[in-house]
Design a protein around this motif. Structure first.
Motif, mmCIF file in Angstrom:
data_model
loop_
_atom_site.group_PDB
_atom_site.id
_atom_site.type_symbol
_atom_site.label_atom_id
_atom_site.label_comp_id
_atom_site.label_asym_id
_atom_site.label_seq_id
_atom_site.Cartn_x
_atom_site.Cartn_y
_atom_site.Cartn_z
ATOM 1 N N TRP A 1 -15.190 -6.558 5.552
ATOM 2 C CA TRP A 1 -14.126 -5.733 6.108
ATOM 3 C C TRP A 1 -12.778 -6.275 5.672
ATOM 4 N N GLN A 2 -11.924 -5.404 5.201
ATOM 5 C CA GLN A 2 -10.570 -5.802 4.848
ATOM 6 C C GLN A 2 -9.668 -5.686 6.078
ATOM 7 N N TYR A 3 -8.924 -6.727 6.323
ATOM 8 C CA TYR A 3 -8.006 -6.722 7.451
ATOM 9 C C TYR A 3 -6.674 -6.099 7.053
ATOM 10 N N ASP B 1 -8.938 -17.341 6.689
ATOM 11 C CA ASP B 1 -8.253 -17.232 5.398
ATOM 12 C C ASP B 1 -9.211 -17.219 4.212
ATOM 13 N N SER B 2 -10.261 -18.037 4.254
ATOM 14 C CA SER B 2 -11.155 -18.113 3.098
ATOM 15 C C SER B 2 -11.978 -16.845 2.932
ATOM 16 N N GLY C 1 -3.506 -14.067 3.772
ATOM 17 C CA GLY C 1 -2.537 -14.930 3.125
ATOM 18 C C GLY C 1 -1.373 -14.190 2.494
ATOM 19 N N ASN C 2 -1.542 -12.892 2.296
ATOM 20 C CA ASN C 2 -0.461 -12.094 1.708
ATOM 21 C C ASN C 2 0.563 -11.631 2.738
ATOM 22 N N TRP C 3 0.265 -11.857 4.014
ATOM 23 C CA TRP C 3 1.208 -11.437 5.050
ATOM 24 C C TRP C 3 2.352 -12.443 5.149
ATOM 25 N N ARG D 1 2.743 -11.675 10.216
ATOM 26 C CA ARG D 1 1.710 -12.394 10.968
ATOM 27 C C ARG D 1 2.098 -12.473 12.446
ATOM 28 N N GLY D 2 3.363 -12.791 12.710
ATOM 29 C CA GLY D 2 3.827 -12.863 14.086
ATOM 30 C C GLY D 2 3.742 -11.524 14.793
ATOM 31 N N LYS D 3 4.068 -10.445 14.076
ATOM 32 C CA LYS D 3 3.992 -9.107 14.671
ATOM 33 C C LYS D 3 2.543 -8.720 14.980
#
Length: 264
Positions: free
Chosen positions: A9-11, A142-143, A149-151, A156-158
């Protein structure tokens, strides 16, 4: 043992915008229940300002979010079934959990965060969940999910803040600053909706009882068995078990039919 999240699944960071939209979802589903198709409801939202948003841009943005969560890729029968249970369910808590359940089905990040991170905290005697918990969970993914990692740090905080607000608005936690776990009570209507939803997707017997979907309601396997016993007493299923051997049958052929029975 925590369940491993689904690496296929892509997040998406999409949960960082607009929040839970519970009352807005109820409003559009109410119109669908009254017989309007999705094109007509879209016009109500964007042209007639059904949801009370001042600017055209905000109306379009909210419609796009709600359409993705509850309308797109559904058969007309599936959509009218969802609209019927949300509009006519005697339990507002159940209707909110149904909306949350369906939202999770189309949002992998929301699903995994709830079924893995939130579920584990709840069942490890934590009284609350906070931003640090979500940040640590995201870092651990992350792995398997390099898209995280692109955020940017802001994105990320939002995402983290929005997730905590979403589970508050849908009733899993309470509180503005500190998100404290509620003692989860899953009404029969929400349980039956999720149960028959899984049946319609081809799950049966032990696979349903041990399904990861129940974690979205923070339910253990024992919780599922207890509610199945209640559902059997009420005539919605046929259920017997001895140890880890389960015999589960269904009194209604599909989700649409059981929703009719619930709301009538």
């Amino acid at each position: 043992m925590p369940l491993v999240v689904n690496p296929n699944w892509q997040y998406s960071s999409g949960i960082s915008g607009k929040g839970a939209l519970v009352s807005e979802a109820r409003a559009i589903l109410r119109e669908i229940d009254q017989g309007h198709d999705s094109d007509a409801v879209r016009r109500m939202v964007i042209e007639d300002d059904l949801l009370g948003r001042r600017t055209l841009g905000s109306r379009e943005a909210i419609w796009d979010k709600l359409h993705l969560r509850y309308i797109s890729n559904r058969t007309p029968k599936s959509l009218t079934t969802l609209a019927r249970i949300v509009t006519h369910c005697p339990s507002e808590t159940a209707a909110d959990l149904v909306l949350f359940y369906e939202f999770c089905q189309v949002n992998p990040l929301l699903y995994d965060l709830t079924a893995d991170c939130t579920y584990e905290l709840y069942h490890n005697a934590r009284t609350s969940i906070d931003k640090v918990d979500i940040e640590q969970w995201l870092s651990a993914q992350d792995s398997e999910h390099p898209e995280i990692g692109n955020w940017s740090p802001q994105t990320r905080g939002k995402v983290i803040s929005s997730y905590l607000s979403i589970i508050r608005d849908f009733g899993l936690v309470t509180g503005i600053r500190q998100k404290v776990f509620r003692k989860m009570y899953v009404p029969a209507e929400a349980f039956l909706y999720a149960l028959y939803h899984q049946k319609d997707r081809g799950l049966a017997g032990k696979a349903i009882i041990q399904s990861r979907d129940w974690r979205l309601f923070l339910m253990t396997e024992d919780d599922v068995v207890f509610l199945l016993e209640e559902a059997a007493r009420d005539g919605f299923v046929r259920f017997r078990h001895a140890g880890d051997i389960y015999d589960l049958g269904f009194s209604y052929p599909n989700l649409h039919e059981v929703v009719d029975a619930i709301v009538n």
